[in-house]
Design a protein around this motif. Sequence first.
Motif, PDB file in Angstrom:
ATOM      1  N   VAL A   1       0.830  -1.196   0.000  1.00 10.26           N
ATOM      2  CA  VAL A   1       0.000   0.000   0.000  1.00 10.26           C
ATOM      3  C   VAL A   1       0.871   1.255   0.000  1.00 10.26           C
ATOM      4  CG1 VAL A   1      -1.821   1.240   1.256  1.00 10.26           C
ATOM      5  CG2 VAL A   1      -1.809  -1.258   1.218  1.00 10.26           C
ATOM      6  N   MET A   2       0.416   2.252  -0.730  1.00  8.74           N
ATOM      7  CA  MET A   2       1.181   3.477  -0.920  1.00  8.74           C
ATOM      8  C   MET A   2       1.527   4.173   0.390  1.00  8.74           C
ATOM      9  SD  MET A   2       1.929   4.357  -4.124  1.00  8.74           S
ATOM     10  CE  MET A   2       1.932   6.155  -4.193  1.00  8.74           C
ATOM     11  N   ARG A   3       0.595   4.213   1.351  1.00 10.15           N
ATOM     12  CA  ARG A   3       0.833   4.961   2.590  1.00 10.15           C
ATOM     13  C   ARG A   3       2.050   4.435   3.361  1.00 10.15           C
ATOM     14  NH1 ARG A   3      -4.040   2.147   4.503  1.00 10.15           N
ATOM     15  NH2 ARG A   3      -5.247   4.005   3.989  1.00 10.15           N
ATOM     16  N   ASP A   4       2.388   3.175   3.136  1.00  7.19           N
ATOM     17  CA  ASP A   4       3.544   2.599   3.825  1.00  7.19           C
ATOM     18  C   ASP A   4       4.866   3.000   3.181  1.00  7.19           C
ATOM     19  OD1 ASP A   4       1.842   1.290   5.597  1.00  7.19           O
ATOM     20  OD2 ASP A   4       1.674  -0.483   4.304  1.00  7.19           O
ATOM     21  N   PHE A   5       4.774   3.646   2.035  1.00  7.56           N
ATOM     22  CA  PHE A   5       5.984   4.042   1.318  1.00  7.56           C
ATOM     23  C   PHE A   5       6.129   5.550   1.169  1.00  7.56           C
ATOM     24  CE2 PHE A   5       5.422  -0.333   0.268  1.00  7.56           C
ATOM     25  CZ  PHE A   5       6.691  -0.846   0.029  1.00  7.56           C
ATOM     26  N   ASN A   6       4.995   6.286   1.197  1.00  9.31           N
ATOM     27  CA  ASN A   6       5.087   7.739   1.006  1.00  9.31           C
ATOM     28  C   ASN A   6       4.627   8.537   2.228  1.00  9.31           C
ATOM     29  OD1 ASN A   6       2.277   7.578   0.962  1.00  9.31           O
ATOM     30  ND2 ASN A   6       2.083   7.972  -1.232  1.00  9.31           N
ATOM     31  N   ASN A   7       4.292   7.812   3.322  1.00  9.28           N
ATOM     32  CA  ASN A   7       3.913   8.457   4.587  1.00  9.28           C
ATOM     33  C   ASN A   7       2.686   9.361   4.457  1.00  9.28           C
ATOM     34  OD1 ASN A   7       6.099   7.287   6.079  1.00  9.28           O
ATOM     35  ND2 ASN A   7       7.474   8.804   5.135  1.00  9.28           N
ATOM     36  N   LYS A   8       1.810   9.040   3.494  1.00  6.07           N
ATOM     37  CA  LYS A   8       0.551   9.770   3.335  1.00  6.07           C
ATOM     38  C   LYS A   8      -0.575   8.894   3.892  1.00  6.07           C
ATOM     39  CE  LYS A   8       2.341  13.239   0.934  1.00  6.07           C
ATOM     40  NZ  LYS A   8       2.353  14.622   1.442  1.00  6.07           N
TER      41      LYS A   8
ATOM     42  N   ARG B   1      -4.857  15.006 -10.293  1.00  3.56           N
ATOM     43  CA  ARG B   1      -4.686  13.560 -10.373  1.00  3.56           C
ATOM     44  C   ARG B   1      -3.261  13.175 -10.756  1.00  3.56           C
ATOM     45  NH1 ARG B   1      -9.917  11.398 -10.336  1.00  3.56           N
ATOM     46  NH2 ARG B   1     -11.570  12.889 -10.849  1.00  3.56           N
ATOM     47  N   PHE B   2      -2.426  14.163 -11.019  1.00  3.73           N
ATOM     48  CA  PHE B   2      -1.042  13.921 -11.428  1.00  3.73           C
ATOM     49  C   PHE B   2      -0.111  14.117 -10.236  1.00  3.73           C
ATOM     50  CE2 PHE B   2       2.876  15.812 -13.477  1.00  3.73           C
ATOM     51  CZ  PHE B   2       3.396  14.598 -13.902  1.00  3.73           C
ATOM     52  N   ARG B   3       0.907  13.283 -10.159  1.00  5.96           N
ATOM     53  CA  ARG B   3       1.894  13.316  -9.073  1.00  5.96           C
ATOM     54  C   ARG B   3       1.206  13.301  -7.718  1.00  5.96           C
ATOM     55  NH1 ARG B   3       6.731  17.272 -11.514  1.00  5.96           N
ATOM     56  NH2 ARG B   3       7.431  15.751 -13.091  1.00  5.96           N
ATOM     57  N   THR B   4       0.510  12.216  -7.471  1.00  4.73           N
ATOM     58  CA  THR B   4      -0.261  12.064  -6.232  1.00  4.73           C
ATOM     59  C   THR B   4       0.423  11.138  -5.230  1.00  4.73           C
ATOM     60  OG1 THR B   4      -1.546  10.272  -7.230  1.00  4.73           O
ATOM     61  CG2 THR B   4      -2.454  12.510  -7.388  1.00  4.73           C
ATOM     62  N   GLY B   5       1.711  10.824  -5.431  1.00  6.26           N
ATOM     63  CA  GLY B   5       2.411  10.000  -4.455  1.00  6.26           C
ATOM     64  C   GLY B   5       3.532   9.136  -4.976  1.00  6.26           C
ATOM     65  N   LEU B   6       3.444   8.679  -6.213  1.00  2.00           N
ATOM     66  CA  LEU B   6       4.506   7.826  -6.748  1.00  2.00           C
ATOM     67  C   LEU B   6       5.851   8.540  -6.781  1.00  2.00           C
ATOM     68  CD1 LEU B   6       2.806   5.992  -9.761  1.00  2.00           C
ATOM     69  CD2 LEU B   6       3.662   4.944  -7.669  1.00  2.00           C
ATOM     70  N   GLU B   7       5.829   9.860  -7.010  1.00  4.90           N
ATOM     71  CA  GLU B   7       7.069  10.636  -7.096  1.00  4.90           C
ATOM     72  C   GLU B   7       7.809  10.696  -5.764  1.00  4.90           C
ATOM     73  OE1 GLU B   7       3.919  13.429  -5.724  1.00  4.90           O
ATOM     74  OE2 GLU B   7       4.067  11.782  -7.183  1.00  4.90           O
ATOM     75  N   LEU B   8       7.133  10.308  -4.668  1.00  5.32           N
ATOM     76  CA  LEU B   8       7.750  10.331  -3.339  1.00  5.32           C
ATOM     77  C   LEU B   8       8.466   9.026  -3.010  1.00  5.32           C
ATOM     78  CD1 LEU B   8       4.813  12.000  -1.354  1.00  5.32           C
ATOM     79  CD2 LEU B   8       6.842  13.114  -2.328  1.00  5.32           C
ATOM     80  N   LEU B   9       8.270   8.021  -3.836  1.00  8.84           N
ATOM     81  CA  LEU B   9       8.881   6.724  -3.578  1.00  8.84           C
ATOM     82  C   LEU B   9      10.346   6.714  -3.994  1.00  8.84           C
ATOM     83  CD1 LEU B   9       6.097   4.297  -4.897  1.00  8.84           C
ATOM     84  CD2 LEU B   9       6.254   5.437  -2.685  1.00  8.84           C
ATOM     85  N   ASP B  10      11.106   5.822  -3.394  1.00 11.17           N
ATOM     86  CA  ASP B  10      12.460   5.548  -3.870  1.00 11.17           C
ATOM     87  C   ASP B  10      12.314   4.627  -5.078  1.00 11.17           C
ATOM     88  OD1 ASP B  10      15.023   4.485  -4.384  1.00 11.17           O
ATOM     89  OD2 ASP B  10      15.633   4.842  -2.317  1.00 11.17           O
ATOM     90  N   LEU B  11      12.435   5.192  -6.264  1.00  8.18           N
ATOM     91  CA  LEU B  11      12.134   4.445  -7.486  1.00  8.18           C
ATOM     92  C   LEU B  11      12.953   3.172  -7.606  1.00  8.18           C
ATOM     93  CD1 LEU B  11      11.799   7.333 -10.121  1.00  8.18           C
ATOM     94  CD2 LEU B  11      10.029   6.291  -8.677  1.00  8.18           C
ATOM     95  N   ASN B  12      14.210   3.220  -7.184  1.00  9.93           N
ATOM     96  CA  ASN B  12      15.078   2.053  -7.337  1.00  9.93           C
ATOM     97  C   ASN B  12      14.730   0.931  -6.368  1.00  9.93           C
ATOM     98  OD1 ASN B  12      16.733   3.063  -9.483  1.00  9.93           O
ATOM     99  ND2 ASN B  12      17.694   4.427  -7.994  1.00  9.93           N
ATOM    100  N   ASP B  13      13.969   1.241  -5.326  1.00  9.55           N
ATOM    101  CA  ASP B  13      13.490   0.192  -4.423  1.00  9.55           C
ATOM    102  C   ASP B  13      12.249  -0.489  -4.975  1.00  9.55           C
ATOM    103  OD1 ASP B  13      15.489   0.661  -2.603  1.00  9.55           O
ATOM    104  OD2 ASP B  13      14.259   1.884  -1.258  1.00  9.55           O
ATOM    105  N   VAL B  14      11.502   0.220  -5.798  1.00  7.40           N
ATOM    106  CA  VAL B  14      10.206  -0.269  -6.287  1.00  7.40           C
ATOM    107  C   VAL B  14      10.304  -0.856  -7.684  1.00  7.40           C
ATOM    108  CG1 VAL B  14       7.845   0.407  -6.890  1.00  7.40           C
ATOM    109  CG2 VAL B  14       8.955   1.385  -4.861  1.00  7.40           C
TER     110      VAL B  14
END
Length: 371
Positions: free
Chosen positions: A236-243, A294-307
């Motif tokens: 789940v996104m909240r576990d990766f972007n703290n939202k 609806r653009f840049r709603t959280g994926l940009e906060l992830l460490d891309l190389n981990d995902v």
Amino acid sequence: MNLDFVNNPYSDIIQLLIYRENLNVLNNGDQFFAEPLVFAYFNNKKNNLFPKAVLKEILQSYFFKKEPLKIKYSFNQNGVAYIPKLGYFKEREITPFEPILMLEDFEVLKEIHPLLKKYFVEFYKGHIVNNSPAFKSVWKEHYDELKEAILTIKIYLPEFYDELKFANKKIYLHDNPKILNFTTIETLGMLYFYVVGKKNLVYFIEELIHQGSHNYLYYIIHNKRDFFKIDVENLVMRDFNNKDWDYRTIYGAFHGLFTVKQRVKCFDKLLSQNVFSGPYKHELLGRLADQFSRFRTGLELLDLNDVFTPKGVQFYEELDSNCYAILEKYKSLKNEFDLSNRDLDFRYKDFCELNPFETFQKKDEFNYYQF
């Protein structure tokens, strides 16, 4: 990223599953292996909701040797059995009372098969609030506008139209707006749209792009290990972007980015070709403005190389940069319209309450909306 439109990556899987069922069916190319009810059958099978005889019923038109029509398990709550390629049947009748309805490269369903019933739920902000809602088909009332929407895409968005017809086979229109528009890989190739009111041309165009692109993405990233390092369908996104509000899976969020990119790309092409004027242009610009939130709603906060794998990072960055570039072209729209009364879906009627067409029209007469 384009697909080889001859290659269906799911065809081998479906062929193997059919073989294990010991059914003697005609291999009719991707038309057969892309049948949404076949996907639905095998996904329902794990819950033992339907007997094996259902598969034989829905594939009767593909048999090498034609047999007398047999229907027992395909009747829905309205007492109607939909059999692909053959039509719609009433109980104890072997002649269809309604024929198959084709619209260009797509079939418009008049009734749903029981295999699809469980997917109709009322859903709100990550929660199912009603798992057995009422709804009915409204294809007759909205066929003409759906046709106009498909033809508009075919004429003015030919590249996207190829993607649309590759991944999408059937469309069902119903009357319950609480059943949000959706697709699912479990019925791959099906599009489910609610319809309210009249004058839905631009709405249909957006949803054909939006939901149709979900099905297309299922094909692009069918082998998730090529794109993701982790279990994106369950994390789940909240576990990766703290939202705390972000209940989406990473996979769902990625689908969201892809479909926003698809919409802004297609909207830009429609606007650049001056396809619409008057209220249709007003609505299209409103729907384009809706994409900013609806653009840049959280994926940009992830460490891309981990995902993501390197291929996945490249795909993500391509989607993100392309979407950003188009939205930058229309950045004046971000504060042009008041979208504060939008809940989940954009509704043109609600949009006009805060953004009257008359105000737009006066500005448009002086070529205000030039990009």
